[in-house]
Design an enzyme around this catalytic site. Structure first.
Site, PDB file in Angstrom:
ATOM      1  N   ASN A 160      -1.821   1.610   5.222  1.00  0.00           N
ATOM      2  CA  ASN A 160      -0.708   0.837   4.665  1.00  0.00           C
ATOM      3  C   ASN A 160      -0.350  -0.026   5.846  1.00  0.00           C
ATOM      4  OD1 ASN A 160       1.389   0.071   3.495  1.00  0.00           O
ATOM      5  ND2 ASN A 160       2.593   1.725   3.968  1.00  0.00           N
ATOM      6  N   GLY A 161      -0.169  -1.252   6.002  1.00  0.00           N
ATOM      7  CA  GLY A 161       0.266  -2.156   6.800  1.00  0.00           C
ATOM      8  C   GLY A 161      -0.739  -3.445   6.814  1.00  0.00           C
ATOM      9  N   GLY A 220       2.074   0.182  -5.202  1.00  0.00           N
ATOM     10  CA  GLY A 220       0.583  -0.737  -5.359  1.00  0.00           C
ATOM     11  C   GLY A 220       0.258  -0.430  -6.960  1.00  0.00           C
ATOM     12  N   CYS A 227       0.636  -1.225  -0.020  1.00  0.00           N
ATOM     13  CA  CYS A 227      -0.037  -0.172  -0.094  1.00  0.00           C
ATOM     14  C   CYS A 227       0.890   1.323   0.086  1.00  0.00           C
ATOM     15  CB  CYS A 227      -0.897   0.013   1.360  1.00  0.00           C
ATOM     16  SG  CYS A 227      -2.185  -1.419   1.374  1.00  0.00           S
ATOM     17  N   TYR A 245      14.416  -2.128  -0.607  1.00  0.00           N
ATOM     18  CA  TYR A 245      13.721  -2.473  -1.974  1.00  0.00           C
ATOM     19  C   TYR A 245      12.610  -1.904  -2.366  1.00  0.00           C
ATOM     20  CZ  TYR A 245      10.945  -5.426  -5.401  1.00  0.00           C
ATOM     21  OH  TYR A 245       9.958  -5.647  -6.471  1.00  0.00           O
TER      22      TYR A 245
END
Length: 585
Positions: free
Chosen positions: A190-191, A116, A90, A331
């Protein structure tokens, strides 16, 4: 092959010696953000790396029947290029006080598209009404001029997400909007909540009805049943019940609220535009695009409330030592971003330089697996004094769905995405730098691709430690049994992928590089030690990984089995083993 390369290929025995002096990075780009704090560090012998304690379970090796491939290629392995990387699930953005809030949200989501690609949405406040536009696909596919005209107002939030294999369901694309007795609220998250199942079960027993399979919906239900006043205290009370990773933005008719979990697993930053508008975003690259000046991070455990009276900061709860996700720097994040207060570009370049010190190779050229391996490869090449060149060119116009000709093409998926440059590779000893190895299937095909293009030798260098543990904090990773570094030694992996040598960034060297901040990062994917226990649910081979876009709740429940966990700071011998059984539906 040279003697140095041969040593690295066999067992990396040179990596087992003690480092007796601080690292010396490039003099033209001093990496002062991560000062070494000790003159001595013990290196990890990677060929005998400890395996993930959480994966010590009996695998059933049964695949979930609901797991579907998005590729219509007949060979499932040929889609490995897309599936053999961890995926951040996300990106979020929130804007308060700008007359073009939704349009700025749209642009910020473009900047966060790497977080995303399969769902996007924006919610804006027009008068006292929360208006929403969501859709499946890229931001540019979901929004156009007419849709943005439906989102007037100076307050908006937005969301992009990655989805796992399966058919996407529009109703599960965030931001979510819900009404309750005092008004409406929207949320973008997000998570991942590790206690989602227990919270959902409790809410359903008390009469709550769920429309999606996303853990984010739990937050809305907790807000709705809270009796706290004023509204932002409802958010605080709801978040006190959550466990795991969450960086969230909420909006009401007149407020924008940003919340970050007490461990600070996922990033969330605050910026300000020249007209005074406040912006929250997952990464600073979103602030840069809309000309907002970065001010600071949202602190772990902090709630920030923005309204007509200004900005109010609240402590969500006494927060423990931060555990920021180290993979953001390895990354996930863009190199242009500042994440957790540090330059992602400088981090990756330093990872490459340290890798060059730890595992040099006699080579003629250094190349990268684009795009995430490029900066580390630049650092590696600069440190060993060998030119960096583009030996692999990535196509940016290939989606996840493609049709293979009836005459089968070997490594079709990788060849479709990556093209070797024969002029760079032919007759050369090549070092190829990548950010990570997950299952190893893509790496083996890349090595084969390079050798078919004429490379004399291929030496693989990985700018992160071996991944031995699944992530439960908002990253889509396979089960530990599917992680090649959890099953094989470095030499076994080298043989599997077919390279002439292979070396990872040693775990202890990574922590030494981070210096005094090393304890503020989460390394669960490298160590198997989890800051927040995944409450009895352990990913297994063939798991259906739900991200709120696909499948039924039964698919989620059926994707977990009994297992043991090790909490960070404790070993399996001194921690009482907790076991819970979750019955498959």
């Amino acid at each position: 092959m040279s003697a140095a390369a041969a040593t690295t290929a066999t067992n990396l025995s040179s990596l087992s010696s003690s480092q007796t002096k601080p690292y010396s990075l490039s003099p033209d780009t001093p990496f002062y953000l991560f000062p070494p704090t000790s003159s001595r560090a013990h290196r990890t012998l990677l060929t005998t790396a400890s395996k993930n304690p959480i994966s010590r379970i009996t695998s059933t090796n049964k695949t979930n029947p609901d797991h579907q491939s998005l590729s219509i290629n007949s060979d499932d392995d040929d889609d490995d290029y897309y599936d053999d990387k961890p995926r951040e699930e996300c990106g979020v953005v929130g804007i308060y006080g700008d007359p073009e809030a939704s349009r700025l949200c749209y642009l910020a989501l473009h900047a966060l598209q790497h977080r995303g690609q399969e769902g996007a949405g924006i919610v804006a406040v027009n008068g006292d009404v929360l208006q929403s536009v969501t859709g499946v696909g890229l931001v540019a596919d979901v929004f156009n001029e007419s849709k943005l005209r439906q989102l007037p107002g100076d307050l908006a939030i937005g969301h992009v997400r990655y989805s796992t294999a399966g058919s996407s369901m529009l109703k599960n694309v965030q931001p979510f909007v819900a009404g309750y007795r005092f008004g409406s609220v929207g949320v973008a998250h997000n998570g991942n909540l590790v206690n989602y199942q227990s919270l959902r079960a409790m809410l359903e027993e008390n009469g709550s009805i769920f429309n999606t399979s996303s853990d984010t919906e739990v937050v809305l239900h907790l807000i709705a049943i809270s009796k706290a006043r004023p509204f932002f205290l409802r958010i605080v009370e709801a978040c006190e019940k959550l466990e795991g990773a969450y960086s969230m933005v909420f909006l009401t008719e007149d407020k924008l609220v940003a919340v970050r979990d007490p461990y600070g697993f996922r990033p969330l930053v605050m910026g300000r535009r020249s007209n005074g508008a406040i912006v929250f975003a997952s990464e600073t690259c979103a602030l840069d695009l809309i000309e907002a000046t970065y001010e600071r991070e949202v602190h772990p455990g902090e709630v920030l409330v923005v309204d007509k009276d200004g900005i109010q900061s609240l402590c969500l709860m006494p927060h423990p030592e931060p555990k920021a996700c180290i993979f953001e720097h390895i990354y996930f994040a863009l190199p242009t971003s500042i994440v957790f207060g540090r330059s992602v570009y400088e981090s990756r370049r330093a990872f490459g330089e340290i890798l060059a010190i730890e595992a040099p190779a006699d080579c003629d050229v250094v190349i990268a697996v684009p795009d995430s391996g490029v900066v580390a490869a630049l650092g590696y090449a600069a440190k060993i004094g060998v030119p960096f060149q583009q030996g692999l060119i990535r196509s940016h116009y290939v989606g996840r769905t493609f049709i293979e000709p009836s005459q089968k093409i070997r490594d079709f998926g990788v060849k479709l995405k990556l093209s070797p440059v024969r002029a760079v590779l032919e007759g050369k000893r090549v070092v190829v730098v990548d950010d990570s190895i997950v299952r190893g299937t893509t790496s083996s095909k890349i090595v084969r691709l390079l050798k078919e293009a004429g490379a004399k030798e291929v030496h693989m260098r990985i700018a992160s430690p071996p991944i031995i543990g699944s992530c439960y904090y908002g990253v889509d990773t396979p089960s530990s049994e599917e992680l090649i570094s959890n099953r094989m030694s470095v030499e076994e992996i080298r043989e599997f992928i077919g390279s002439d040598s292979l070396a990872f960034l040693p775990f202890d060297s990574l922590k030494k590089l981070l210096g005094s901040d090393s304890n503020n990062f989460c390394y669960a994917c490298f160590s198997g030690k989890y800051p927040v226990l995944p409450t009895g649910k352990v990913k297994r081979v063939g798991d259906f990984v739900d991200d709120g876009l696909n499948g039924s709740i039964g698919s989620i429940d059926g994707g977990w089995i009994q297992g043991t966990r090790v909490q960070e700071g404790k070993t399996s011998t001194d921690q009482k083993m907790e076991e819970e059984t979750v019955s498959s539906l």
